[in-house]
Each structure stands twice: as structure tokens, then as C-alpha cells.
Design an enzyme around this catalytic site. Structure first.
Site, PDB file in Angstrom:
ATOM      1  N   GLN A   1       8.198   4.877  -3.492  1.00  0.00           N
ATOM      2  CA  GLN A   1       8.599   3.500  -3.336  1.00  0.00           C
ATOM      3  C   GLN A   1       9.104   2.331  -4.465  1.00  0.00           C
ATOM      4  OE1 GLN A   1       5.990   2.113  -7.235  1.00  0.00           O
ATOM      5  NE2 GLN A   1       4.804   2.713  -5.332  1.00  0.00           N
TER       6      GLN A   1
ATOM      7  N   HIS B   1      11.173  -0.247  -7.473  1.00  0.00           N
ATOM      8  CA  HIS B   1      11.024  -1.408  -8.170  1.00  0.00           C
ATOM      9  C   HIS B   1      11.501  -2.405  -8.194  1.00  0.00           C
ATOM     10  CE1 HIS B   1       9.240   1.031 -11.747  1.00  0.00           C
ATOM     11  NE2 HIS B   1       8.361   1.267 -10.213  1.00  0.00           N
TER      12      HIS B   1
ATOM     13  N   GLU C   1       7.071  -2.660  -5.115  1.00  0.00           N
ATOM     14  CA  GLU C   1       6.166  -3.836  -6.769  1.00  0.00           C
ATOM     15  C   GLU C   1       7.376  -4.340  -7.622  1.00  0.00           C
ATOM     16  OE1 GLU C   1       4.549  -1.106 -10.195  1.00  0.00           O
ATOM     17  OE2 GLU C   1       5.352  -0.208  -9.389  1.00  0.00           O
TER      18      GLU C   1
ATOM     19  N   GLU D   1      -1.894  -0.498  -8.314  1.00  0.00           N
ATOM     20  CA  GLU D   1      -1.585   0.726  -8.704  1.00  0.00           C
ATOM     21  C   GLU D   1      -1.153   0.740 -10.360  1.00  0.00           C
ATOM     22  OE1 GLU D   1       1.983   3.090  -7.480  1.00  0.00           O
ATOM     23  OE2 GLU D   1       3.598   2.032  -8.804  1.00  0.00           O
TER      24      GLU D   1
ATOM     25  N   GLN E   1      -1.268   6.990  -9.552  1.00  0.00           N
ATOM     26  CA  GLN E   1       0.243   7.026  -9.862  1.00  0.00           C
ATOM     27  C   GLN E   1       0.198   7.919 -11.245  1.00  0.00           C
ATOM     28  OE1 GLN E   1       3.582   3.955 -11.347  1.00  0.00           O
ATOM     29  NE2 GLN E   1       1.938   3.560 -11.881  1.00  0.00           N
TER      30      GLN E   1
ATOM     31  N   ASP F   1       9.652   7.083 -12.534  1.00  0.00           N
ATOM     32  CA  ASP F   1      10.049   6.399 -12.305  1.00  0.00           C
ATOM     33  C   ASP F   1      11.170   5.863 -14.065  1.00  0.00           C
ATOM     34  OD1 ASP F   1       7.691   6.638 -13.470  1.00  0.00           O
ATOM     35  OD2 ASP F   1       6.885   5.182 -12.730  1.00  0.00           O
TER      36      ASP F   1
ATOM     37  N   SER G   1       6.987   6.592  -7.870  1.00  0.00           N
ATOM     38  CA  SER G   1       6.371   5.403  -7.589  1.00  0.00           C
ATOM     39  C   SER G   1       6.979   3.717  -8.443  1.00  0.00           C
ATOM     40  CB  SER G   1       5.307   6.055  -8.970  1.00  0.00           C
ATOM     41  OG  SER G   1       5.650   6.280 -10.350  1.00  0.00           O
TER      42      SER G   1
END
Length: 555
Positions: A142, A144, A171, A222, A297, A336, A363
Site C-alpha cells: 500500500q 501514500h 491512501e 483505515e 493497520q 510508513d 501501510s
């Protein structure tokens, strides 16, 4: 005193810019096995827990009560609590004990028991267990997609590139709150230009986030945070019940969602109650389980500097990821927010999840340069793509990403920017110029983008919400302007909201809109030759980095 020149050199190393602290259990600055952590126990009377980890029911706080009433499989609880924790830890690592047998035991443990079990394991053993215990067989990733200007054209282009690089979820968030509708719209269109099936979210305050989802502008959430002590919950004006109610709101509207938690949050907020970070995080994981949410998460997330400063802290981060899988939930395992100036420490922290594979290894891999990351910067960013692909190739592992050519990236970024330009035109939103499209096509980050009229954008974003623009309006706009393939991708994403298949644990959607989850892709690892193995096609993709010298180069 004359100094050693070697120590003078060492003092200038990046790692010595990091913060480190000695253990201080009384304020919660201890990663695992804290001296004040409770002793595991459970007593059940007439189907109700009357004692949990040394505390009688009349002394329960709201977290104890929620966990006792909703989060533990009481059918086998007394049996499992009587088992030796070391034996249970050995079963987690034992390739001859299948995941489905372990899940029956781990979901019957109390928080103190599960922490005691993983406390017997070193990081290699935790990684072995994680390889077996993650819910979905196939690992994923995943990212950003943000920028400091909230520039929608750049977001669309970055999202499209991230999609072809392999991210299954994307995201975004905002610098200016009122930009949220544009950010959600931009990442939605960009991702579906890259490939159909990418899930997207816009992380903002929860009411607006849910509203965006109901309009079909996002497909998951999330950033619904839970905490391990009552005082932190009260500080946030929340309870486990209010979070569970919010989760049901997302699920009932066909939106995938996870909770968020992480070791160190209670210390950071000053209410650790003298307990270890991992024990408090275990309580968060049990709250998530009790709320019926499909995943979590965690991996310290925005609090990573706290466990990163204490002994065994990164081990505790791995342990919290493992505990989430032991409770049979999807885990988006952190990696992250950045926490260290040291490239060696950043990589060591990453490999704990990258090697065994998790549902989402990051994440929030920053698909933009870190100066544009509005989530406070990531452990890995757009400048690390080639390193990531090389590590996959070196170790023959699947980190969820694929090598791409410059031509492929330029083309997809341009298409995404043009698609957004067309949608803005059709919906009567502020003009996206050809100059902006060109800049986004080749940009490294927001420093390469022309400025937009922020006041005009914010007014238009607000009006867009008032006009009731939905995902179907976006589908029509894309189709009208010749982007039929993107329109079809977006329409298929809206259909997923009706079927609800991606509400299953660990669900992702492939480019053919097949839902892959713990239901139809259940992890069956039991040692060599089992579980997830790279297919020949996937291995050939990972091997084929653009800068590798090939035999045909010499023909």
C-alpha cells in the site's frame, strides 16, 4: 582529553542523530515484558468473563469490559490459558502445525497471554510465524499519494504511476482540509487509469471520510484509531463502542475498513499506566477483533520513534504485527512513517515484514518524494523504488512491486493528468491547463508543478460536495471524453460496493476485478514447498529490472 579519531568519525554517522532512551517502565518506556504487565488469567462463570488477566470484573475499565465481552473465544479460553506459553510459541513456528489449528488457540487467549507467548520468540522466529499466520496467502503493498500543495493533477499522475508499479491500495490526505474532495477524486481517477481494481482512501476526519466513501469517491478507510488505555480513549472523546459503531457505518455502505493502532501511542500521549508498549498494543488489537473489523493497520505507525528509541522496540513492532495475524485479521504492517536517519536501521526495520510477507508490507510506502508526504514522511519513498525492486530480485521475494520503464511511467502519468483534466472540464471545476498536464507528466514532486488558484479550488471542492457529485457522475464524465477504459474500471469499483466481496478479511482486487482474500486465497504455509511461492511469470517480472545487462544487448 585527546579524542579517538575513530570515535569522532562514528559520532558523525547518521545513526547518532537518532534518539535513544534507556528503559523506564514506570512511564511505559519499555517495549515488551514489562515488570508491571499483568499475569495472564481468565475466569468464566455462566458464559461471562468474571476475571481477566488478574482483574475482577467489578474492577474492569471499559477496554477490559469490551475485550471480555466481545474479543475472546470463550469456548476454549480456559483450556488455552492452562497451556504452557513456550509450547504455544513453538507451535507458531512449527511447520507441521497448520494455521487453522493455531487460530483456534490464539483467538482464545487473553491479551496478557498472547503477549507472554510472543515474548518467548526472537525476531527470526516471529518472522517464521508471520509467514504462516498472515491471513491472505499472497503478500501485497500500500502507498501514500500526497503533496504539499494538494495539487490534484500531481495526485492523479502519482496515483497512476503507483498503480502500475504494483500497489493494491493507495491512501491520500490533505494539507488543507477543504481540499479533501479534490484529493479523493484525483487519487480515484489516477489509480484506475493505472489499472483497474486499486482501492483508494482519503484520510481525514471520520465523518467526512465516511461521506466521501458513501459518494463512491473512496473505497476503503483505515485511519480509525483505537488505544490501549482508557485515559487515551477519553482524551480522544471516544470509546471502543463508538469505534465499533463507526466501523459498522463503513461496512453497511460497502466500504472496506481497518482500525489503526501502534506500539508507543499511549506513551506518546502520556497515559501508559506503567505497562509495556506491546501489552497496551495487544489490547488495541483485541478491541479491533471485538469490533468485528476485518483488519488493523499497526506497526507503531506515527509513533514509531517511541519504540524505535528503546531496547527491543523494533522487535515489539514485529510482535504486534504477528499478534494481529494470530487473531485472524488482516495486517497492514506499518513501514510508513520514517523513524531513523540511518539507512541500515530503516532497512532492518523494513525486512522484518518484507521477508516473511504480510497482507500489506507497507501501510504507506511514499509513492512521492518524502518532502511531499503529508503523513510526515515514510520509511521508504519514490526514490527507493529501484532499491526495493533490487531487494526483491536479490532475495527472490515478493514485496508487491514491479519494475517499470520510463516510457511506461511517462505515458500513464500523462493519461491520468488528461483524464482528470477532462473530468474537471465536464463537471465545471476550475480549469486544468495543458501546462499542468505536461508538468505532472514529468514531475518528480510538487516543486516541479505550477501553482493553482487555491481559493478557487477550495470553493469548487466545497460546491462539488453540495452538488452531490458521485462516482457515477465521474464514470459518465470519463466516458463522454473518450476515457472509456477508465470509466469501466471505475464503474466496476462501484459494483464492488454492492457485492461486498471485498469486505472479507485481507481482500484486494486484481486488474480483472477478481477479489482475492483470506476466503479464496487462504494462507496454507506449512514449510518448504507450501504457502505463497513466486510463479514463473511473477519471478520473471521481478527479475526484469531495466538496468540489467541482457544477452540480447550483445547480438
Amino acid at each position: 582529553m585527546m579524542r579517538s579519531k575513530r570515535f569522532e568519525v562514528l559520532a558523525k554517522r547518521p545513526v547518532n542523530q537518532d534518539g535513544f532512551v534507556a528503559e523506564w517502565p514506570e512511564v511505559g518506556l519499555i517495549a515488551m515484558n514489562g515488570p508491571n504487565d499483568p499475569t495472564p488469567s481468565i475466569k468464566i462463570k455462566n458464559g461471562k468473563v468474571i476475571e481477566l488477566d488478574g482483574k475482577k470484573r467489578e474492577d474492569f475499565d471499559m477496554i477490559d469490559r469490551f475485550i471480555a465481552d466481545y474479543a475472546i473465544n470463550l469456548d476454549r479460553a480456559e483450556e488455552v490459558m492452562a497451556m504452557d506459553s513456550l509450547k504455544l510459541a513453538q507451535m507458531l513456528v512449527d511447520v507441521n502445525v497448520p494455521r487453522e489449528k493455531i487460530i483456534e488457540l490464539t483467538t482464545a487467549m487473553t491479551p496478557a497471554k498472547i503477549v507472554e507467548v510472543v515474548g518467548n520468540m526472537n525476531v527470526v522466529e516471529m518472522m517464521m510465524a508471520l509467514q504462516k499466520m498472515r491471513a491472505r496467502k499472497t503478500p501485497s503493498n500500500q502507498c501514500h499519494v500526497t503533496n504539499v500543495k494538494d495539487n490534484p493533477v500531481q495526485i492523479a499522475a502519482d496515483a497512476a504511476e503507483a498503480a502500475i508499479r504494483g500497489f493494491d491500495e493507495q491512501e491520500t490526505t490533505v494539507g488543507i482540509v477543504r481540499y479533501a474532495p479534490f484529493n479523493a477524486l484525483s487519487i480515484l481517477i489516477g489509480s484506475q487509469v493505472g489499472r483497474g481494481g486499486v482501492l483508494t482512501q482519503c484520510a481525514i476526519e471520520e465523518a467526512t471520510e465516511l461521506l466521501l466513501g458513501m459518494k463512491g469517491l473512496t473505497s476503503y478507510a483505515e485511519t480509525v484509531s483505537v488505544y490501549g488505555t482508557e485515559n487515551v480513549f477519553v482524551d480522544g472523546d471516544d470509546t471502543p463502542w463508538s469505534k465499533a459503531f463507526l466501523a459498522s457505518g463503513y461496512a453497511s455502505r460497502g466500504l472496506k475498513m481497518r482500525f489503526t493502532s501502534g506500539t508507543g501511542s499511549e506513551v506518546q500521549m502520556g497515559y501508559a499506566e506503567g505497562k509495556s508498549m506491546l501489552y497496551l498494543e495487544a489490547r488495541c488489537i483485541y478491541i479491533t477483533k471485538g469490533a468485528g473489523v476485518q483488519g488493523l493497520q499497526n506497526g507503531s505507525i506515527s509513533c514509531i520513534g517511541v519504540p524505535g528509541a528503546v531496547p527491543s522496540g523494533i522487535r515489539a513492532v514485529l510482535a504486534e504485527n504477528l499478534i494481529t495475524t494470530m487473531l485472524d485479521m488482516e495486517v497492514a504492517s506499518g513501514n510508513d512513517q520514517t523513524f531513523s536517519h540511518s539507512d541500515m536501521r530503516r532497512t532492518a526495520r523494513l525486512l522484518m515484514q518484507m521477508l516473511p510477507g504480510t497482507d500489506f508490507i507497507c501501510s504507506g510506502y511514499s509513492a512521492v518524494p518524502n518532502y511531499d508526504n503529508m503523513f510526515a514522511g515514510s520509511n521508504v519513498d519514490a526514490e527507493d523504488y529501484d532499491d526495493w525492486n533490487a531487494i526483491q530480485r536479490d532475495l527472490m521475494i515478493d514485496g508487491g512491486l514491479r519494475p517499470v520503464s520510463e516510457e511506461e511511467v511517462v505515458a500513464i502519468r500523462n493519461k491520468a493528468a488528461r483524464a482528470l483534466q477532462a473530468v474537471f472540464e465536464e463537471l465545471g471545476l476550475p480549469t486544468i491547463t495543458d501546462e499542468e498536464v505536461e508538468a505532472a507528466t514529468y514531475a518528480h514532486g510538487s516543486k516541479d508543478m505550477p501553482d493553482r488558484n487555491v481559493v478557487e479550488d477550495l470553493k469548487a471542492a466545497e460546491e462539488m460536495m453540495k452538488r452531490g457529485i458521485t462516482g457515477l457522475d465521474i464514470v459518465k464524465a470519463l466516458s463522454k471524453h473518450g476515457f472509456d477504459d477508465v470509466a469501466e474500471n471505475l464503474l466496476n469499483m462501484l459494483k464492488q460496493r454492492i457485492s461486498g466481496d471485498y469486505l472479507h478479511t485481507s481482500a484486494i482486487i486484481d486488474e480483472n476485478f477478481n477479489v482475492i482474500s483470506a476466503v479464496n486465497d487462504c494462507n496454507d504455509y506449512m514449510g518448504p514447498g507450501t504457502g505463497y511461492r513466486l510463479s514463473e511469470e511473477r519471478w520473471n517480472e521481478i527479475k526484469d529490472i531495466p538496468n540489467a545487462i541482457k544477452p540480447e544487448d550483445y547480438d
